[in-house]
Design a protein around this motif. Structure first.
Motif, PDB file in Angstrom:
ATOM      1  N   ARG A 138      -9.283 -84.790   1.102  1.00 51.29           N
ATOM      2  CA  ARG A 138     -10.161 -84.006   1.972  1.00 51.29           C
ATOM      3  C   ARG A 138      -9.736 -82.540   1.936  1.00 51.29           C
ATOM      4  O   ARG A 138      -8.560 -82.218   2.088  1.00 51.29           O
ATOM      5  CB  ARG A 138     -10.117 -84.518   3.406  1.00 51.29           C
ATOM      6  N   THR A 160     -17.521 -80.663  -0.197  1.00 49.46           N
ATOM      7  CA  THR A 160     -17.500 -80.946   1.230  1.00 49.46           C
ATOM      8  C   THR A 160     -16.130 -80.592   1.796  1.00 49.46           C
ATOM      9  O   THR A 160     -15.102 -80.872   1.177  1.00 49.46           O
ATOM     10  CB  THR A 160     -17.798 -82.422   1.491  1.00 49.46           C
ATOM     11  N   CYS A 161     -16.117 -79.990   2.971  1.00 48.93           N
ATOM     12  CA  CYS A 161     -14.837 -79.608   3.562  1.00 48.93           C
ATOM     13  C   CYS A 161     -14.934 -79.559   5.072  1.00 48.93           C
ATOM     14  O   CYS A 161     -16.030 -79.550   5.655  1.00 48.93           O
ATOM     15  CB  CYS A 161     -14.381 -78.248   3.039  1.00 48.93           C
ATOM     16  N   GLU A 197     -24.838 -79.479   4.732  1.00 48.94           N
ATOM     17  CA  GLU A 197     -24.563 -80.610   3.847  1.00 48.94           C
ATOM     18  C   GLU A 197     -23.142 -80.583   3.297  1.00 48.94           C
ATOM     19  O   GLU A 197     -22.676 -81.579   2.715  1.00 48.94           O
ATOM     20  CB  GLU A 197     -25.567 -80.622   2.691  1.00 48.94           C
ATOM     21  N   ARG A 198     -22.419 -79.485   3.485  1.00 50.31           N
ATOM     22  CA  ARG A 198     -21.075 -79.360   2.900  1.00 50.31           C
ATOM     23  C   ARG A 198     -19.968 -79.294   3.939  1.00 50.31           C
ATOM     24  O   ARG A 198     -18.792 -79.460   3.586  1.00 50.31           O
ATOM     25  CB  ARG A 198     -21.008 -78.119   1.999  1.00 50.31           C
ATOM     26  N   SER A 241     -18.144 -80.949   6.878  1.00 48.25           N
ATOM     27  CA  SER A 241     -18.046 -82.269   7.500  1.00 48.25           C
ATOM     28  C   SER A 241     -17.659 -82.198   8.970  1.00 48.25           C
ATOM     29  O   SER A 241     -18.045 -83.050   9.768  1.00 48.25           O
ATOM     30  CB  SER A 241     -17.030 -83.127   6.753  1.00 48.25           C
ATOM     31  N   CYS A 252     -22.736 -80.825  12.318  1.00 43.61           N
ATOM     32  CA  CYS A 252     -21.533 -81.636  12.161  1.00 43.61           C
ATOM     33  C   CYS A 252     -20.790 -81.755  13.495  1.00 43.61           C
ATOM     34  O   CYS A 252     -21.044 -80.981  14.434  1.00 43.61           O
ATOM     35  CB  CYS A 252     -20.622 -81.017  11.106  1.00 43.61           C
TER      36      CYS A 252
END
Length: 298
Positions: free
Chosen positions: A27, A93-94, A115-116, A118, A239
């Motif tokens: 991650r 993603t981050c 969308e990227r 999280s 998010c």
């Protein structure tokens, strides 16, 4: 404090961002520093996270070792820099972690890239309604009905801005240390060697008035404030958001963190630290790191 080497990345915008990186976990985490600071201030956090995550800590434009070729008016412009940085180093993603001013930058990125991103962790962050500044009387006391809205007014503020500009112009480390000891490290100071590195980083800032103006004009809500119209972009942050806030914060009062929590509604979780001010990283490091890791694990 463990030190991490500085790397640089040229952005399409023409700026060059300096950054530190560590870890090789599955991650990715991007740490976004606050005003009067840089990625140096994240190094203890990087050390705590590197066994589990891949961690990046950029210096924002005009801070640390990054360039400052163009001035800016908004935290959104700093967010665009970080987005270009993410593209350049290959971050998909981050999670985003933003301290103070960096929290506003993180929210702007989350709104741009739903969308990227999280998750977002806000550490004693500027609220979505911005950081208002008011005029001061001849004794330096706030005039609560007179809000500052121009760069010229902000640059001339005798309490919040001029002393910092003076310290920068004269290289007065004692003055800068005094400011931080009064409002940020007022409860606990970092180790002496670390503090000297933090001071080194502070004196690399070249954009103070830009940042203060951007904070005054920051407003992601639907409603106008006394200083700025609302952009309604907070609705684009989809998010989960974890709010970590010191209960004794003198820079961003706890009530402002609670306001952020209310504005985000069921997207948000809030954790407070009873013995922390604006820097839970130094005030309650174990509790802070535990809460941060839990938030990043989702």
């Amino acid at each position: 404090m463990k030190s991490y080497p500085v790397h640089t990345l040229d952005l399409p915008s023409g700026e060059t961002l300096a950054y530190r990186a560590c870890g090789a976990g599955p991650r990715a985490v991007v740490l976004i520093h606050g005003n009067q600071s840089s990625s140096v201030h994240w190094q203890t956090t990087m050390e705590a996270l590197e066994d589990e995550f891949t961690v990046y800590a950029p210096d924002l434009r005009g801070f640390g070792d990054s360039t400052y070729r163009q001035g800016f008016d908004s935290l959104g412009e700093l967010a665009k820099d970080v987005e270009e940085f993410m593209d350049g180093v290959g971050i998909g993603t981050c999670a985003l972690v933003g301290w103070s001013t960096g929290g506003g930058v993180a929210l702007e990125i989350a709104a741009d890239l739903p969308e990227r991103v999280s998750t977002v962790v806000l550490v004693d962050s500027v609220p979505p309604t911005g950081y208002p500044m008011v005029a001061k009387d001849e004794q330096g006391q706030p005039i609560l009905t007179q809000f500052l809205t121009t760069r010229e007014e902000i640059a001339a503020d005798p309490v919040q801005v001029v002393p910092v500009l003076t310290a920068y112009a004269t290289g007065d480390r004692g003055m800068m240390r005094g400011i931080w000891d009064m409002v940020i490290y007022n409860l606990n100071q970092p180790p002496a060697e670390d503090y000297e590195l933090y001071l080194d980083a502070m004196f690399k800032q070249r954009n103070l008035v830009d940042v203060d103006y951007a904070l005054v004009m920051f407003n992601m809500t639907d409603d106008a404030t006394a200083s700025a119209p609302g952009s309604s972009r907070l609705a684009d942050v989809v998010c989960p958001v974890t709010i970590l806030h010191g209960e004794k914060d003198l820079v961003v009062p706890l009530s402002w963190g609670q306001q952020t929590f209310a504005l985000l509604g069921d997207r948000a979780t809030m954790i407070t630290f009873p013995d922390s001010g604006h820097s839970p990283i130094t005030d309650e490091p174990e509790a802070f790191m535990t809460a941060l890791k839990e938030a990043l694990r989702g």
